[in-house]
Design a protein around this motif. Sequence first.
Motif, PDB file in Angstrom:
ATOM      1  N   ALA A  61      12.693  -3.652  -0.364  1.00  0.00           N
ATOM      2  CA  ALA A  61      12.710  -2.580   0.751  1.00  0.00           C
ATOM      3  C   ALA A  61      11.930  -3.346   1.900  1.00  0.00           C
ATOM      4  O   ALA A  61      11.193  -4.215   1.695  1.00  0.00           O
ATOM      5  N   SER A  62      12.179  -2.673   2.959  1.00  0.00           N
ATOM      6  CA  SER A  62      11.772  -2.760   4.452  1.00  0.00           C
ATOM      7  C   SER A  62      11.442  -1.794   4.871  1.00  0.00           C
ATOM      8  O   SER A  62      12.396  -0.805   5.087  1.00  0.00           O
ATOM      9  N   ILE A  63      10.513  -1.553   6.029  1.00  0.00           N
ATOM     10  CA  ILE A  63      10.013  -0.729   6.867  1.00  0.00           C
ATOM     11  C   ILE A  63       9.634  -1.071   7.973  1.00  0.00           C
ATOM     12  O   ILE A  63       8.633  -2.035   8.130  1.00  0.00           O
ATOM     13  N   TRP A 110       6.783  -3.965   7.458  1.00  0.00           N
ATOM     14  CA  TRP A 110       6.518  -4.269   5.741  1.00  0.00           C
ATOM     15  C   TRP A 110       7.803  -4.656   4.873  1.00  0.00           C
ATOM     16  O   TRP A 110       9.008  -3.902   5.269  1.00  0.00           O
ATOM     17  N   SER A 111       7.840  -5.673   4.375  1.00  0.00           N
ATOM     18  CA  SER A 111       8.919  -5.819   3.669  1.00  0.00           C
ATOM     19  C   SER A 111       8.469  -6.498   1.934  1.00  0.00           C
ATOM     20  O   SER A 111       7.542  -7.042   2.192  1.00  0.00           O
ATOM     21  N   ALA A 112       9.163  -6.080   1.028  1.00  0.00           N
ATOM     22  CA  ALA A 112       8.802  -6.604  -0.166  1.00  0.00           C
ATOM     23  C   ALA A 112       9.813  -6.583  -1.216  1.00  0.00           C
ATOM     24  O   ALA A 112      10.970  -5.566  -0.962  1.00  0.00           O
ATOM     25  N   ASP A 113       9.897  -7.373  -2.215  1.00  0.00           N
ATOM     26  CA  ASP A 113      10.417  -7.303  -3.468  1.00  0.00           C
ATOM     27  C   ASP A 113       9.968  -6.104  -4.213  1.00  0.00           C
ATOM     28  O   ASP A 113       8.864  -6.076  -4.591  1.00  0.00           O
ATOM     29  N   VAL A 164       4.684  -8.631  -1.835  1.00  0.00           N
ATOM     30  CA  VAL A 164       4.888  -8.043  -0.625  1.00  0.00           C
ATOM     31  C   VAL A 164       5.310  -9.493   0.482  1.00  0.00           C
ATOM     32  O   VAL A 164       4.447 -10.404   0.231  1.00  0.00           O
ATOM     33  N   TYR A 165       6.239  -9.510   1.013  1.00  0.00           N
ATOM     34  CA  TYR A 165       6.486 -10.650   1.930  1.00  0.00           C
ATOM     35  C   TYR A 165       5.882 -10.499   3.382  1.00  0.00           C
ATOM     36  O   TYR A 165       5.329 -11.419   3.970  1.00  0.00           O
ATOM     37  N   THR A 166       6.055  -9.317   3.686  1.00  0.00           N
ATOM     38  CA  THR A 166       5.563  -9.028   5.265  1.00  0.00           C
ATOM     39  C   THR A 166       4.529  -7.699   5.316  1.00  0.00           C
ATOM     40  O   THR A 166       5.245  -6.719   4.828  1.00  0.00           O
ATOM     41  N   ASN A 214       9.066 -15.042  10.891  1.00  0.00           N
ATOM     42  CA  ASN A 214       9.911 -15.803  10.074  1.00  0.00           C
ATOM     43  C   ASN A 214      10.645 -15.098   8.960  1.00  0.00           C
ATOM     44  O   ASN A 214       9.914 -14.784   8.198  1.00  0.00           O
ATOM     45  N   PRO A 215      11.675 -14.942   9.245  1.00  0.00           N
ATOM     46  CA  PRO A 215      12.476 -14.339   8.140  1.00  0.00           C
ATOM     47  C   PRO A 215      12.600 -14.921   6.715  1.00  0.00           C
ATOM     48  O   PRO A 215      12.454 -14.041   5.785  1.00  0.00           O
ATOM     49  N   ASP A 216      12.499 -16.203   6.754  1.00  0.00           N
ATOM     50  CA  ASP A 216      12.155 -16.698   5.215  1.00  0.00           C
ATOM     51  C   ASP A 216      11.091 -17.029   4.707  1.00  0.00           C
ATOM     52  O   ASP A 216      10.631 -17.192   3.655  1.00  0.00           O
ATOM     53  N   ASN A 217       9.950 -17.174   5.674  1.00  0.00           N
ATOM     54  CA  ASN A 217       8.599 -17.130   5.205  1.00  0.00           C
ATOM     55  C   ASN A 217       7.684 -16.480   6.207  1.00  0.00           C
ATOM     56  O   ASN A 217       7.092 -16.922   7.204  1.00  0.00           O
TER      57      ASN A 217
END
Length: 253
Positions: free
Chosen positions: A4-6, A43-46, A53-55, A130-133
């Motif tokens: 999900a991403s918000i 905010w983005s996460a698996d 949470v990635y971002t 950074n979309p990958d990191n």
Amino acid sequence: VPAASIGAATWASGELRYVWSGWDGHRLLLGAEFQNNFRQSLWSADLEPAPFVYTDTRLHSSRWSLFVNDEWQIRPGLRLNLGLRGDRRLDGQATTTPRVAAAWSPIPGWTFKAQQGRAFREPNVSELQNPDNPAYPSAALKVESTRSRELSALWQPSPDMSLSATLYALDIRDSIELATLDDGSSTYQNHGGMRSRGLELEATRNFANGTQARASWSRQRAVDSMNGAPLSDAPRSLLKLMLTAPGPWPDLW
């Protein structure tokens, strides 16, 4: 993997203009503009199998600008327009962009225009990540800068009909693109830029009942400024048709 991403933002913007026309054949416009981004969040996460949470980024930024537009009626049928805009960008740096235009009507029904100007686009919040990191933001990005030039001719054979032809040239430098690195990861980088040259033809007809019909056709060639290769996502030809009609109640369109 379910993810999900918000993205959310709250901002306020405004503009103030003052027009002075104390001299015959002269019009001076002074203005100021601001934008305050109170909240910019990504905010983005698996979500599965284990939430990760990635971002989780929250930013605040603001920008303001001052601009002036000076218009002179040099003589009957000839008008000159000079513009200058100064921006304090979201990153705190300053940018100045000029514009000059002239319009000439040698005979009734014909108008010729020429204009040249500069503009810029700042990287948005998503491009700065950074979309990958997400833990490591993209490398420092420059603003995209744009230079445009136009020559156009407008013919009005009757009050309800107008035909125009426009030649234009557009040059973009330091364009922001998503690039794939040697290790397979992706990040946003400034590319060399692009060039576009084109022609646009347009016809407009106004009818007695208030309906307006407009059709335009454009042909362009857009290439990468570094190697001259055509851009795959830039259409060579574009046809547009538009019809505007009054509604059943007064002042409704």
